[in-house]
Design an enzyme around this catalytic site. Structure first.
Site, PDB file in Angstrom:
ATOM      1  N   SER A 106      -7.924 -15.124  23.034  1.00 31.56           N
ATOM      2  CA  SER A 106      -7.985 -15.559  21.643  1.00 31.56           C
ATOM      3  C   SER A 106      -6.959 -14.783  20.803  1.00 31.56           C
ATOM      4  CB  SER A 106      -9.425 -15.416  21.138  1.00 31.56           C
ATOM      5  OG  SER A 106      -9.596 -16.002  19.893  1.00 31.56           O
ATOM      6  N   ASP A 156     -12.431 -26.536  22.882  1.00 27.31           N
ATOM      7  CA  ASP A 156     -12.229 -25.369  22.019  1.00 27.31           C
ATOM      8  C   ASP A 156     -11.939 -25.835  20.592  1.00 27.31           C
ATOM      9  OD1 ASP A 156     -11.472 -23.077  20.756  1.00 27.31           O
ATOM     10  OD2 ASP A 156     -10.065 -22.423  22.297  1.00 27.31           O
ATOM     11  N   HIS A 187     -14.526 -22.210  23.133  1.00 27.57           N
ATOM     12  CA  HIS A 187     -13.638 -21.068  22.910  1.00 27.57           C
ATOM     13  C   HIS A 187     -14.036 -19.866  23.777  1.00 27.57           C
ATOM     14  CE1 HIS A 187     -10.457 -19.194  20.636  1.00 27.57           C
ATOM     15  NE2 HIS A 187     -11.222 -18.160  20.339  1.00 27.57           N
TER      16      HIS A 187
HETATM   17  C1  MLT Z   1      -6.379 -15.915  15.799  1.00 24.69           C
HETATM   18  O1  MLT Z   1      -6.623 -15.642  14.645  1.00 24.69           O
HETATM   19  O2  MLT Z   1      -5.637 -15.242  16.528  1.00 24.69           O
HETATM   20  C2  MLT Z   1      -7.026 -17.139  16.327  1.00 24.69           C
HETATM   21  O3  MLT Z   1      -7.501 -17.920  15.284  1.00 24.69           O
HETATM   22  C3  MLT Z   1      -8.095 -16.823  17.298  1.00 24.69           C
HETATM   23  C4  MLT Z   1      -9.164 -15.959  16.687  1.00 24.69           C
HETATM   24  O4  MLT Z   1      -9.019 -14.764  16.735  1.00 24.69           O
HETATM   25  O5  MLT Z   1     -10.142 -16.489  16.187  1.00 24.69           O
END
Ligand code: MLT
Length: 208
Positions: A106, A156, A187
């Site tokens: 992520s 996701d 996710h």
């Molecule tokens: C981010 O901010 O890098 C992406 O939206 C993934 C997350 O951290 O939620």
């Protein structure tokens, strides 16, 4: 002397010459992925920094303006800072700086992708779980020596499947050897992602 610039981090020594750089998701910390790293490669040294940005008290690797909308100036600055940390940690811990494989989830996957695009000398390979296109670089990096695994969830809601395809295309256009897989998940990280990554790393070890 500690690595400069420094991050709060964990380092776990290993027997192989390939190091896993573990990059947690939003709200995680440097301890989160130590068990995952060991599961992916029982022999690798593990380097696991904590993101320096706080969003409502939750550590991240760079600032965002909204969900999926990144503060690009901060992203570039933080990417360079992380890259400099990895380079100096490699010297400090005497690990092979030419064999560093990022494992990011992520937000951690997004800064790993940004590192490939802005500082291609830092990573020899990367496993990106639930990644997005972090930025479009001004000049195309030479990623012809890099291998990348992108593992995505079909459902996701954050990093949509089209984003993962776009990221694969961007990395391939820079010469990277990219494998992309989709699982019927959201996710969250699943055992399928971990199995895929472990097998991909074994092949990487055999081939390189
Ligand atoms: C981010 O901010 O890098 C992406 O939206 C993934 C997350 O951290 O939620």
């Amino acid at each position: 002397m500690r690595p400069q610039p420094d991050f709060i981090h964990e380092f776990v020594a290993g027997k192989s010459n390939r190091t896993l750089l573990l990059l947690h998701g939003t709200g995680g910390n440097e301890r989160d992925f130590i068990p995952l790293g060991r599961e992916l490669d029982p022999d690798a040294p593990l380097l696991s920094p904590r993101g320096k940005v706080l969003e409502n008290g939750m550590p991240r690797f760079f600032r965002r303006l909204a969900e999926g909308v990144f503060d690009l100036d901060d992203l570039k600055k933080r990417t360079n800072e992380l890259a400099d940390f990895v380079a100096s940690a490699a010297q400090h811990y005497k690990i092979d700086s030419k064999r560093i494989v990022a494992v990011g989830y992520s937000n951690g996957a997004n800064i790993a992708a940004s590192t490939l695009l802005l500082r291609p000398e830092i990573l020899s390979a990367a496993i990106l779980f639930r990644a997005m296109v972090p930025l479009i670089p001004e000049t195309t990096p030479d990623l012809s020596a890099a291998r990348v695994l992108i593992s995505e969830g079909d459902h996701d809601p954050i990093g949509a499947a089209a984003e993962a395809d776009r990221l694969a295309g961007l990395l391939r256009s820079a010469g990277a050897d990219v494998t992309i897989r989709f699982f019927p998940s959201g996710h969250e990280l699943t055992p399928d992602d971990v199995d895929l990554a472990r097998e991909w790393l074994i092949r990487l070890r055999v081939e390189r």
